[in-house]
Enzyme design. Structure first.
Site, PDB file in Angstrom:
ATOM      1  CG  HIS A   1      -3.321  -9.032   9.578  1.00  0.00           C
ATOM      2  ND1 HIS A   1      -2.962  -8.657  10.911  1.00  0.00           N
ATOM      3  CD2 HIS A   1      -4.129  -7.850   9.197  1.00  0.00           C
ATOM      4  CE1 HIS A   1      -3.643  -7.559  11.289  1.00  0.00           C
ATOM      5  NE2 HIS A   1      -4.117  -7.167  10.453  1.00  0.00           N
TER       6      HIS A   1
ATOM      7  CG  ASP B   1       1.008  -9.732  11.860  1.00  0.00           C
ATOM      8  OD1 ASP B   1       0.068  -9.949  11.187  1.00  0.00           O
ATOM      9  OD2 ASP B   1       1.807  -8.619  11.605  1.00  0.00           O
TER      10      ASP B   1
ATOM     11  CG  ASP C   1      -5.746  -4.665  13.016  1.00  0.00           C
ATOM     12  OD1 ASP C   1      -5.606  -5.373  12.038  1.00  0.00           O
ATOM     13  OD2 ASP C   1      -4.533  -3.924  13.266  1.00  0.00           O
TER      14      ASP C   1
ATOM     15  CD  GLU D   1      -1.467  -5.708   7.718  1.00  0.00           C
ATOM     16  OE1 GLU D   1      -1.912  -4.805   6.984  1.00  0.00           O
ATOM     17  OE2 GLU D   1      -1.547  -5.418   8.771  1.00  0.00           O
ATOM     18  CD  GLU D   2      -0.835  -4.870  12.271  1.00  0.00           C
ATOM     19  OE1 GLU D   2      -0.586  -3.801  11.796  1.00  0.00           O
ATOM     20  OE2 GLU D   2      -2.075  -5.025  12.468  1.00  0.00           O
TER      21      GLU D   2
ATOM     22  CG  HIS E   1      -2.786  -0.467  15.342  1.00  0.00           C
ATOM     23  ND1 HIS E   1      -1.409  -0.338  14.441  1.00  0.00           N
ATOM     24  CD2 HIS E   1      -2.982  -1.531  14.584  1.00  0.00           C
ATOM     25  CE1 HIS E   1      -1.435  -1.132  13.459  1.00  0.00           C
ATOM     26  NE2 HIS E   1      -2.256  -1.827  13.659  1.00  0.00           N
TER      27      HIS E   1
HETATM   28 ZN   LIG Z   1      -4.679  -5.032  10.243  1.00  0.00          ZN
END
Ligand SMILES: [Zn+2]
Length: 414
Positions: free
Chosen positions: A98, A100, A131, A165-166, A388
């Protein structure tokens, strides 16, 4: 050339990309691809940067699928599909990542600028480096390695770079599956490198269903010195919390693919009732987080929850309502003998020397969207799982070695 010779050729090529991959990560991080919903607009620039990077390398087969989103830059959320033809078009090997990233969060917790990558001790620090840019970079350089060496993968290779995705995937994977269902075949090999273990030993193949419930118990408020004049909602709700633990006995099947191997039913959030000590509360609100094995439906759980509420209602003369806050039915698991799982196992064994295990988790990965559409996807990557968090990082060796695993898979025959 034998497959071993081919693989070692590709593996060497991937090693030469190390510095380029680092530079690529640095550029991606600067583009700050926070979703519009979280107040950002860099997703478009990031997609265009990747497109240009690949086009300059001579990779021309790039499809852009825009999902309309008035909040976003240029009114759309870009999704990219980059293709490299293989020897056979019976199946496509998909690697999805992803575009984003989540916002940086509390800046005070960062030791460095979250959007300016710092390389230190074999790691790249910055928001999004793990991520999902680690895998995004691995996917891009897998395609590049085959392209530059002029080697054909056994099957068509495609990388899918999605937006959003987030924050729910409505402008990303869900949009693509709803509007272009013909892109995917049941026989395809779908890898979603967006979760994993530090040693690469986990292949995620299944998820539990998620059910969040909000319980409101209504009694009658009164002075604490005269309890007979009211109905204590807190007392009744406390009995309810305890009785809900019966769900563990009712839904007691085990499945060793999952950690933990059972369905779970845990009371979590509790809302404040009254501010003072000498009032009996007339209302009580708490929440239950349920993670349900695919053996059971959410409906079955809801019906047992209602029965338990009824017993407390009758006994304590209260009214109990519950509301579904979140409801995601468990998806059919990707079988552990599915080609995607077997191919990953082989590749991981070859590169990392690890016997990877197919496992199930408590829910919430984007692979569930594929599985719900009947497409067997597997989630795998080699990460410390610092996504995150402040001071998020990617281990450069993992980024390079995961690329080799993808390349290995592209050379496997089925
Ligand atoms: Zn992710």
């Amino acid at each position: 050339m034998s497959d071993n010779v081919l693989f070692s050729q590709i593996s060497k090529k991937i090693d030469t990309y190390r510095q380029q991959m680092i530079e690529f990560q640095k550029s991606l991080t600067r583009l700050k691809a926070i979703s519009p919903g979280s107040g950002g607009n860099g997703e478009w620039d990031k997609a265009m940067f990747i497109k240009k990077f690949l086009e300059e390398k001579g990779i021309k087969e790039i499809q852009q699928i825009d999902a309309p989103d008035p909040q976003a830059k240029n009114g759309v959320r870009p999704n990219l599909i980059v293709r490299l033809p293989g020897k056979s078009s019976q199946r496509t090997i998909w690697i999805m990542a992803h575009l984003d990233v989540v916002p940086e969060g509390d800046l005070k917790l960062w030791k460095t600028d979250p959007f300016e990558v710092i390389e230190k001790d074999g790691r790249l620090y910055g928001r999004g480096t793990e991520d999902n840019q680690q895998s995004l970079t691995s996917a891009v350089f897998t395609v590049l390695a085959f392209h530059e060496l002029g080697i054909q993968p056994e099957h068509d290779l495609a990388i899918l770079l999605v937006a959003d995705e987030e924050t729910g995937s409505n402008f990303g994977l869900s949009f693509i599956l709803n509007n272009h269902p013909d892109l995917f075949k049941k026989e395809d090999i779908i890898i979603v490198p967006d979760a994993g273990e530090p040693d690469g030993s986990m292949i995620e193949v299944a998820e539990k269903g998620i059910l969040w419930l909000k319980f409101t118990t209504k009694g009658k408020q009164c002075h604490a010195s005269l309890p007979d004049q009211g109905i204590n909602a807190f007392t009744a709700a406390s009995h309810l919390v305890v009785r809900l633990q019966r769900l563990y006995e009712i839904f007691n099947k085990k499945s060793d693919v999952f950690i933990p191997p059972i369905s779970t039913f845990e009371p979590t959030k509790k809302e404040a009732n009254i501010p003072n000590v000498n009032t009996i509360p007339g209302e009580d609100i708490f929440y239950l987080d349920c993670r349900i094995l695919p053996d059971y439906s959410v409906e079955q759980v809801l019906s047992e929850v209602r029965k338990i509420c009824d017993t407390v209602e009758t006994e304590f003369n209260v009214k109990i309502q519950f509301e579904v806050v979140q409801n995601e039915e468990a998806t059919p698991a990707t079988p552990i003998d599915a080609p995607v799982v077997q191919m990953l196992k082989k590749g991981i064994k070859e590169i990392y020397g690890v016997e990877a295990k197919p496992m199930g988790i408590g829910g919430g990965t984007v692979a569930a969207i594929f599985r719900r559409a009947g497409l067997p996807a597997a989630v795998w990557s080699t990460i410390d799982d610092v996504c995150h968090q402040p001071n998020e990082y990617c281990i450069i060796d993992n980024m390079v070695n995961d690329t080799k695993v993808f390349a290995h898979i592209c050379l496997q025959k089925i």
